[in-house]
Write a protein that holds these residues in place. Sequence first.
Motif, PDB file in Angstrom:
ATOM      1  N   ARG A   1       1.939   7.493   9.478  1.00  0.00           N
ATOM      2  CA  ARG A   1       1.945   6.161   8.875  1.00  0.00           C
ATOM      3  C   ARG A   1       2.993   5.226   9.477  1.00  0.00           C
ATOM      4  NH1 ARG A   1      -0.359   9.394   5.218  1.00  0.00           N
ATOM      5  NH2 ARG A   1      -1.812   8.527   3.694  1.00  0.00           N
ATOM      6  N   ARG A   2       3.713   5.690  10.510  1.00  0.00           N
ATOM      7  CA  ARG A   2       4.685   4.810  11.172  1.00  0.00           C
ATOM      8  C   ARG A   2       4.066   4.017  12.316  1.00  0.00           C
ATOM      9  NH1 ARG A   2       6.622   6.626   7.255  1.00  0.00           N
ATOM     10  NH2 ARG A   2       8.800   7.137   6.827  1.00  0.00           N
TER      11      ARG A   2
ATOM     12  N   GLU B   1      -6.724   8.481   2.280  1.00  0.00           N
ATOM     13  CA  GLU B   1      -6.750   7.395   1.291  1.00  0.00           C
ATOM     14  C   GLU B   1      -8.108   6.695   1.331  1.00  0.00           C
ATOM     15  OE1 GLU B   1      -3.433   4.683   1.377  1.00  0.00           O
ATOM     16  OE2 GLU B   1      -2.075   6.196   2.186  1.00  0.00           O
TER      17      GLU B   1
ATOM     18  N   GLN C   1       7.838  -1.292   9.774  1.00  0.00           N
ATOM     19  CA  GLN C   1       6.638  -1.712  10.503  1.00  0.00           C
ATOM     20  C   GLN C   1       6.995  -2.142  11.928  1.00  0.00           C
ATOM     21  OE1 GLN C   1       3.937  -4.334   8.325  1.00  0.00           O
ATOM     22  NE2 GLN C   1       3.648  -5.555  10.182  1.00  0.00           N
TER      23      GLN C   1
ATOM     24  N   TRP D   1       0.614   1.701  14.112  1.00  0.00           N
ATOM     25  CA  TRP D   1      -0.646   0.960  13.988  1.00  0.00           C
ATOM     26  C   TRP D   1      -1.783   1.862  14.478  1.00  0.00           C
ATOM     27  CZ3 TRP D   1      -1.263  -3.818  11.882  1.00  0.00           C
ATOM     28  CH2 TRP D   1      -0.104  -4.570  11.667  1.00  0.00           C
TER      29      TRP D   1
ATOM     30  N   MET E   1      -0.042   1.509   7.832  1.00  0.00           N
ATOM     31  CA  MET E   1      -0.075   2.027   6.466  1.00  0.00           C
ATOM     32  C   MET E   1       1.262   2.612   6.019  1.00  0.00           C
ATOM     33  SD  MET E   1      -3.921   3.693   6.645  1.00  0.00           S
ATOM     34  CE  MET E   1      -3.791   4.534   5.059  1.00  0.00           C
ATOM     35  N   GLY E   2       2.340   2.309   6.756  1.00  0.00           N
ATOM     36  CA  GLY E   2       3.625   2.892   6.412  1.00  0.00           C
ATOM     37  C   GLY E   2       4.517   1.964   5.600  1.00  0.00           C
ATOM     38  N   PRO E   3       5.776   2.358   5.462  1.00  0.00           N
ATOM     39  CA  PRO E   3       6.730   1.545   4.703  1.00  0.00           C
ATOM     40  C   PRO E   3       6.923   0.189   5.391  1.00  0.00           C
ATOM     41  CG  PRO E   3       7.643   3.714   5.248  1.00  0.00           C
ATOM     42  CD  PRO E   3       6.385   3.571   6.015  1.00  0.00           C
ATOM     43  N   ARG E   4       7.029  -0.853   4.574  1.00  0.00           N
ATOM     44  CA  ARG E   4       7.098  -2.208   5.132  1.00  0.00           C
ATOM     45  C   ARG E   4       8.327  -2.401   6.007  1.00  0.00           C
ATOM     46  NH1 ARG E   4       7.278  -5.404  -0.065  1.00  0.00           N
ATOM     47  NH2 ARG E   4       7.067  -7.285   1.180  1.00  0.00           N
TER      48      ARG E   4
ATOM     49  N   GLU F   1       3.256  11.117   6.596  1.00  0.00           N
ATOM     50  CA  GLU F   1       4.284  10.072   6.613  1.00  0.00           C
ATOM     51  C   GLU F   1       4.604   9.666   8.052  1.00  0.00           C
ATOM     52  OE1 GLU F   1       6.203   7.944   4.560  1.00  0.00           O
ATOM     53  OE2 GLU F   1       4.347   8.445   3.504  1.00  0.00           O
TER      54      GLU F   1
ATOM     55  N   GLY G   1      -2.502  -1.857  -3.934  1.00  0.00           N
ATOM     56  CA  GLY G   1      -2.037  -1.397  -2.624  1.00  0.00           C
ATOM     57  C   GLY G   1      -2.854  -2.041  -1.513  1.00  0.00           C
ATOM     58  N   ALA G   2      -2.167  -2.577  -0.497  1.00  0.00           N
ATOM     59  CA  ALA G   2      -2.866  -3.222   0.624  1.00  0.00           C
ATOM     60  C   ALA G   2      -2.064  -3.001   1.897  1.00  0.00           C
ATOM     61  CB  ALA G   2      -3.046  -4.710   0.357  1.00  0.00           C
ATOM     62  N   TYR G   3      -2.720  -3.124   3.012  1.00  0.00           N
ATOM     63  CA  TYR G   3      -2.089  -2.905   4.319  1.00  0.00           C
ATOM     64  C   TYR G   3      -2.413  -4.055   5.264  1.00  0.00           C
ATOM     65  CZ  TYR G   3      -1.901   1.814   2.396  1.00  0.00           C
ATOM     66  OH  TYR G   3      -1.682   2.890   1.570  1.00  0.00           O
ATOM     67  N   PRO G   4      -1.466  -4.424   6.136  1.00  0.00           N
ATOM     68  CA  PRO G   4      -1.740  -5.487   7.106  1.00  0.00           C
ATOM     69  C   PRO G   4      -2.727  -5.009   8.175  1.00  0.00           C
ATOM     70  CG  PRO G   4       0.427  -4.547   7.495  1.00  0.00           C
ATOM     71  CD  PRO G   4      -0.080  -3.930   6.229  1.00  0.00           C
ATOM     72  N   VAL G   5      -3.545  -5.930   8.651  1.00  0.00           N
ATOM     73  CA  VAL G   5      -4.594  -5.615   9.625  1.00  0.00           C
ATOM     74  C   VAL G   5      -4.496  -6.561  10.821  1.00  0.00           C
ATOM     75  CG1 VAL G   5      -7.088  -5.438  10.000  1.00  0.00           C
ATOM     76  CG2 VAL G   5      -6.123  -4.858   7.774  1.00  0.00           C
TER      77      VAL G   5
ATOM     78  N   GLY H   1       0.824  -1.225   0.000  1.00  0.00           N
ATOM     79  CA  GLY H   1       0.000   0.000   0.000  1.00  0.00           C
ATOM     80  C   GLY H   1       0.846   1.258   0.000  1.00  0.00           C
ATOM     81  N   HIS H   2       1.882   1.253   0.833  1.00  0.00           N
ATOM     82  CA  HIS H   2       2.724   2.448   0.910  1.00  0.00           C
ATOM     83  C   HIS H   2       3.588   2.601  -0.343  1.00  0.00           C
ATOM     84  CE1 HIS H   2       5.885   5.187   2.442  1.00  0.00           C
ATOM     85  NE2 HIS H   2       4.907   5.653   3.199  1.00  0.00           N
TER      86      HIS H   2
END
Lengths: 452, 452, 452
Positions: free
Chosen positions: C43-44, C67, C159, C46, C153-156, C40, C138-142, A14-15
Amino acid sequence: MNEIFKAPEGDFRGHDQQDVWSQTADPELSEVGPGTVCGEYMRRFWMPVAMTDQIGDLPYRIRILGEDLVLFRETGEGRLGLTHLHCAHRNMSLEFGIIEPGGIRCSYHGWKYGLDGTIKETPCEPVASQVKKKACLGAYPVIEYKGLAFAYMGPRDQQPPFPVMDTFDEDGDEMLPSLIKSPCNWLQVMENAWDPFHVVYLHTLAARVQFHESFAHMPMIEFHEAKFGEFYTNVRRDGDFVWLRIHDHMMPSFTQNGAHFPVPDRERYFGRCGLTRWVVPIDDTHTQVVTWRHFRDGDDPRGLTDKSQVGFGKTDFYGQDPDRPYEMRQRDPGDYDAWVSQGPKNIHSRENLSFTDRGVAKVRRMLRNEIRSVAAGNPVNHPTDDYDGVLPTYAGDTVLRIPAQEGRDDGAVLKEISFAVAGIFKDGDEQPIETRKQYIIDALKAYEASWA
Amino acid sequence: MNEIFKAPEGDFRGHDQQDVWSQTADPELSEVGPGTVCGEYMRRFWMPVAMTDQIGDLPYRIRILGEDLVLFRETGEGRLGLTHLHCAHRNMSLEFGIIEPGGIRCSYHGWKYGLDGTIKETPCEPVASQVKKKACLGAYPVIEYKGLAFAYMGPRDQQPPFPVMDTFDEDGDEMLPSLIKSPCNWLQVMENAWDPFHVVYLHTLAARVQFHESFAHMPMIEFHEAKFGEFYTNVRRDGDFVWLRIHDHMMPSFTQNGAHFPVPDRERYFGRCGLTRWVVPIDDTHTQVVTWRHFRDGDDPRGLTDKSQVGFGKTDFYGQDPDRPYEMRQRDPGDYDAWVSQGPKNIHSRENLSFTDRGVAKVRRMLRNEIRSVAAGNPVNHPTDDYDGVLPTYAGDTVLRIPAQEGRDDGAVLKEISFAVAGIFKDGDEQPIETRKQYIIDALKAYEASWA
Amino acid sequence: MNEIFKAPEGDFRGHDQQDVWSQTADPELSEVGPGTVCGEYMRRFWMPVAMTDQIGDLPYRIRILGEDLVLFRETGEGRLGLTHLHCAHRNMSLEFGIIEPGGIRCSYHGWKYGLDGTIKETPCEPVASQVKKKACLGAYPVIEYKGLAFAYMGPRDQQPPFPVMDTFDEDGDEMLPSLIKSPCNWLQVMENAWDPFHVVYLHTLAARVQFHESFAHMPMIEFHEAKFGEFYTNVRRDGDFVWLRIHDHMMPSFTQNGAHFPVPDRERYFGRCGLTRWVVPIDDTHTQVVTWRHFRDGDDPRGLTDKSQVGFGKTDFYGQDPDRPYEMRQRDPGDYDAWVSQGPKNIHSRENLSFTDRGVAKVRRMLRNEIRSVAAGNPVNHPTDDYDGVLPTYAGDTVLRIPAQEGRDDGAVLKEISFAVAGIFKDGDEQPIETRKQYIIDALKAYEASWA
């Protein structure tokens, strides 16, 4: 507790894909207002601007190509007038104007305009006033036919004849008009008609069979050129039958497709279109789909048509309008939901066009070429340049009994049939309009027989 | 079929006139927010900001000249306060404030403001806090009279006295306030009052007689200067009677007009105005018309007035508000429909001003001059500069029995009468206010007799 | 008449303060969309994005940090997926998608996505198509817990582990989720929790006692640092009792406060928080407050809690939502009215921050430092960097019987107690999580006894 709070594994991007949110629509193809390149191109064509049953004895305010206009029926001979909304005197809206024989009068100070926007009277001005000669109101010519009002909004010296199709006046064909608005850009509405693959999921596999279960099978699509524009053949095999649906395209946004509720269970030769359709920009983010539904005996063996549902804001096939609860739209989405949910202006740079999007890519390419050509000062090529009378079109369903051929790949057979039938249709263009239909039918039968 | 599809003949110029769609409003005359040149000019005057019957025991949120404000009645002596909406501490809206004797308190942390915005208390701050001295809340002085609250929003050193007109407190005159909002720029609302010709069509010939059938006749208009501003004489002949309607204008947006339902069937000497009116910008695209309707015995021989219809959002004459169905507005448009339908901000560059627009052109010219003068640092000339007391105004109806003169052009006669009557009114300015009215009446009668 | 029209005296400075109308919000702290520095930074972490009871068998469209997203529960193992709203193929909205085991399928052409946005199937494409490998969604972990869905929703590569607080799973504590939206920027909602002084007016003196009459007394506030972030002690004396309310803050927007309906009429040692709360930006001008309300025996001696009122769009304490008539909001404003009425984006340059705004000033300073640090490429310091397991937090109410000391200034006594109690809490961090609670209780009792 730790297991619960463990983040899921996966390649979440996503990011990484964040730039989708800053991408924007292509102005060259999507902006239609006065002075835009696409808008200037669109203004080279006659377009349906309203359903005439919406025009009563009061001025009717509409918006087309980003222009606010008023449409009215003058009380003399009943002709339609289409002018800019605001009076040329002090800008009061002519939606409050007084309709008279031969024109419309502003109710503020009584200036009267003819159908072409010429100032006829300025009753509060001195007799010697020259303002009638110096000023005028913007106006556009209108042609009315079978419940629709068509206008030409381009430069006067480039006004083409009205393109009359063979499908506009056929014996045994009842045509009912419809007009439905969508809150999105015109192009994404129009592209839906250049995408014959969406029927597989959207109309068949996604929620339920909206039209016919055969649409679940992937079609073979071939694009062809015609004198009036483009057409494609959409071919499926159903047992011993080869079902060809032919779809007409004429730039910028005219399409005709096959019957809405067909059943390919018997031979059919040159069945004609179920819908004649224009996609007309209201402005950059609103669009009206204006159609004639065709009703002919034999087109609807299952009895699914409903003439009472065809009209202003509605039609008799599923998913074309917003008048469904949000949950129904989610559970059983239709064309309207597809194109509107692409956004107010679809953003091409975040798409991933693929094999099935050949039609979409093609129409964008053609559109861009035409837009640039007009912007460079070239005239548009109209099909009426080559035809004096009625224009031959092809759209509709043809079903031929041609069983699969032992020892031959059926894909190759279907492709061969596609091109042969397209050829027969094109040959028909050379025939006199009176005998063309029978010529095509005979040729189709002879071609079918050649496979026996 | 060909005849049907033939485009209409005519000199259609919609595309030629396309630049109307890219033209924009004149910011110098239409933008009124803080820091704009027109806004600064408007802030040199007392303006009615609200009807006091809308102010209860809670703060009343309003918007004037693009500023969000709160108006309230303090609970001590019942004086009105008008301050900026957001608390000077942390910006919570004072529409949620607590009204107290002498001021208003923010409910977030209890800061209390006096009527002039001085911080009176900061109860959560330490005793030694200096914030009360360093900060303050924006506030404006308010004067309340006959149901209206007037404010001065300009620089303190340029605050003029409140201009009190002779029409504000007359024996036998009941005055009722009204306030109606329009979603458009202030200027187009104001101009309507400088345009005496729109009565011919809009109020009489367009749909029906909204006021009096005499308004169908073209009036003779002469503009004159007065000490308080401008006025015009609006003259019509009705048989042996000469009917003069006098209309007052005071910059920037004050007007007074004649009776609303007059009947010119007998002599009338110095009848007075039916409406005292201010056009007040809410912001660039919203405007409030604030008025006093005057009710006097004899002003309404046909009994058409209705005091119960005069108030917040309404008045007792046709077409001033939006509370009519769209179809009724189309069939019988009123002033509201005229000015609102010119657009959110009328675009002057697409008008064609003519002979009948002399008043409109004149007021724009005066306004532009005044705006530029203030922007250059000059003070505004107020009528109160010359008057200590009540200002003499002229608006109202005078009807003289002066038959058409054999052998003389009646237009020339009416023009002569216009100037003579205007002269009598202006001479009245020199009289003591106590005897002025009778002086004018006597002079009008003597003048009338001079034609016998 | 003159007295009526005399302008009020006073130091009116509305025009002098006019520049308040041109001031604007601070983009560095308020803009949260993709690519912004604050966005940004946010987005760091949860963050809770939805209440899971809103997720049925249809895709659930939400908006977070500017978004547009779709949240859904796949039908295999019931895991939650969170992806960009628009299909990566042709941008149809996945709110109309088909939920399947392991992912979601677009209803337009059937592209299927896994939970991480990987393209699983493109059924209309040729078998050899490589588009599955080239494109993705685009996807995000939940992570799902106790009725809330949290996303990162930040950089992998940045996380963090999910920060699990000691308050998330305590015996005897029932936790109910709530989510309420406010039409304003996130920062002003969050700051309200860093401002312990607003309870005096807004919640107590302004209209009525919304929580407890003790809140009318000015508290003594001391800010302290903890390993998980910041906390403050809020101390009041009530007779012989010293009431300490401890409030946790963890950047960027996590807070925990004391009980909602406490009564400080007896000793209480390490009572815990009434609310665990995240302030989550929907976009720059919309915010959701997502909470768990804690319900424990003994926290509410007056019986004012109401579990049935805690849920989507509502909670069981006053003033958190818009569902009150405007007049009620004016007469009895709550937190919602305070922060929403500051405007869509609070404008700091027109505030006058004072002594009582130390918390607000502090959090803005911390936020700005963190934002600039992330913008400079530095990693965020997470509390989970130092802890493997559950994070110790402090929020809640402690009431100690420590009478006023003869001969000593009570302010100095309360301040001494504040720091001593804060020290006990911090010492507790060094204890094993199993025995920490008892350690703190014992230490508080011993400290209380030392004053006897």
